[in-house]
Design an enzyme around this catalytic site. Structure first.
Site, PDB file in Angstrom:
ATOM      1  N   LYS A  90       0.928  -1.452   0.016  1.00 55.16           N
ATOM      2  CA  LYS A  90      -0.229   0.022   0.443  1.00 55.16           C
ATOM      3  C   LYS A  90       1.031   1.596   0.536  1.00 55.16           C
ATOM      4  O   LYS A  90       1.706   1.455   1.257  1.00 55.16           O
ATOM      5  CB  LYS A  90      -0.772  -0.024   1.391  1.00 55.16           C
ATOM      6  CG  LYS A  90      -1.939   0.930   0.935  1.00 55.16           C
ATOM      7  CD  LYS A  90      -3.035   0.228   1.893  1.00 55.16           C
ATOM      8  CE  LYS A  90      -4.336   1.112   2.493  1.00 55.16           C
ATOM      9  NZ  LYS A  90      -4.992   0.469   3.537  1.00 55.16           N
TER      10      LYS A  90
HETATM   11  C1  E4P Z   1      -8.034   1.612   3.414  1.00 54.33           C
HETATM   12  O1  E4P Z   1      -7.533   0.649   3.350  1.00 54.33           O
HETATM   13  C2  E4P Z   1      -8.097   2.566   4.981  1.00 54.33           C
HETATM   14  O2  E4P Z   1      -8.018   2.125   5.504  1.00 54.33           O
HETATM   15  C3  E4P Z   1      -9.657   3.244   5.362  1.00 54.33           C
HETATM   16  O3  E4P Z   1     -10.541   2.779   4.502  1.00 54.33           O
HETATM   17  C4  E4P Z   1      -9.312   4.287   6.045  1.00 54.33           C
HETATM   18  O4  E4P Z   1     -10.806   4.389   6.495  1.00 54.33           O
HETATM   19  P1  E4P Z   1     -10.595   5.633   8.122  1.00 54.33           P
HETATM   20  O5  E4P Z   1     -10.885   7.031   7.812  1.00 54.33           O
HETATM   21  O6  E4P Z   1     -12.212   4.731   8.665  1.00 54.33           O
HETATM   22  O7  E4P Z   1      -9.450   5.754   8.845  1.00 54.33           O
END
Ligand code: E4P
Length: 223
Positions: A90
């Protein structure tokens, strides 16, 4: 449509995987810190072990690089990729991230571009070779925008250009987000555990089953 769980909690991954519908996991530094906020991570290899355990359960586990420059991202991402073939690196949506995406693509290392908040960012990440892009819907809603409009725009552009990059709807806040993402044809949704637990439920299913079981008792037979 693929369903991922957005967590660094292995028990939660195990539970949802046991339903037979789970295709992947997304983690991020905040989710990892939440699981190990008391320092229980212990060994420096705790994150690696957690990722490996998840890789045994699903074919796609996103592990986020924390380096900010391309060289650091390459080093960290290559290490993650060595852990298991199910690891997806990522990478944040920055210019350094774009350079790293191109490199990972040339090496056959799968990537997921995180923190995407505009169509232009989505296009750049796709052109740089990201396998997955993650637009953050809930955070746009939180900022007073209509997060799902971004998914609509991305899917419209994707129809024109046939990018092979999968669109993963991230920052999901409630079950309606999942249904909306499906109606727009998004390829993947990553869903928090608490939201996952709500998806199988409907009050009419509960009352309908209760009535079926009451009526079955009246038959007075055991099969
Ligand atoms: C995606 O890969 C992220 O980990 C995640 O969806 C972030 O979401 P949040 O806005 O709830 O932190």
């Amino acid at each position: 449509m693929k369903l991922f769980i957005d967590t660094a909690n292995i028990d939660h991954v195990k539970e949802i995987a046991s339903w037979g519908i789970l295709d992947g996991v997304t983690t991020n530094p905040t989710l990892v810190a939440k699981e190990w906020k008391d320092g229980s991570a212990g060994s420096p290899h705790a994150f690696e072990h957690a990722v490996l355990a998840m890789c045994e359960l699903v074919p796609c586990v996103s592990a986020q690089v924390t380096a900010e420059d391309c060289a650091g991202m390459k080093k960290q991402g290559e290490e993650y990729a060595r852990w298991h073939k199910h690891v997806v690196v990522k990478v944040p949506m920055t210019t350094e991230g774009l350079k790293a995406l191109k490199y990972f693509r040339s090496k056959g290392i799968r990537t997921n571009t995180t923190l995407v908040f505009s169509l232009n960012q989505a296009i750049l990440a796709a052109k740089a070779g990201a396998n997955i892009i993650s637009p953050f819907i809930g955070r746009l809603d939180d900022a007073g925008e209509e997060g799902m409009d971004l998914i609509k725009d991305i899917m419209t552009a994707w129809e024109q250009y046939h990018f092979d990059t999968e669109v993963l709807v991230a920052s999901i806040r409630h079950p309606r987000h999942v249904a909306q993402a499906a109606m727009l044809g998004a390829h993947i949704c990553t869903i928090p555990y608490e939201v996952f637990l709500k998806l199988p439920n409907h009050p009419l299913t509960d009352s309908g089953l209760k009535k079926f079981l009451e009526d079955w008792k009246k038959v007075g037979k055991k099969l």
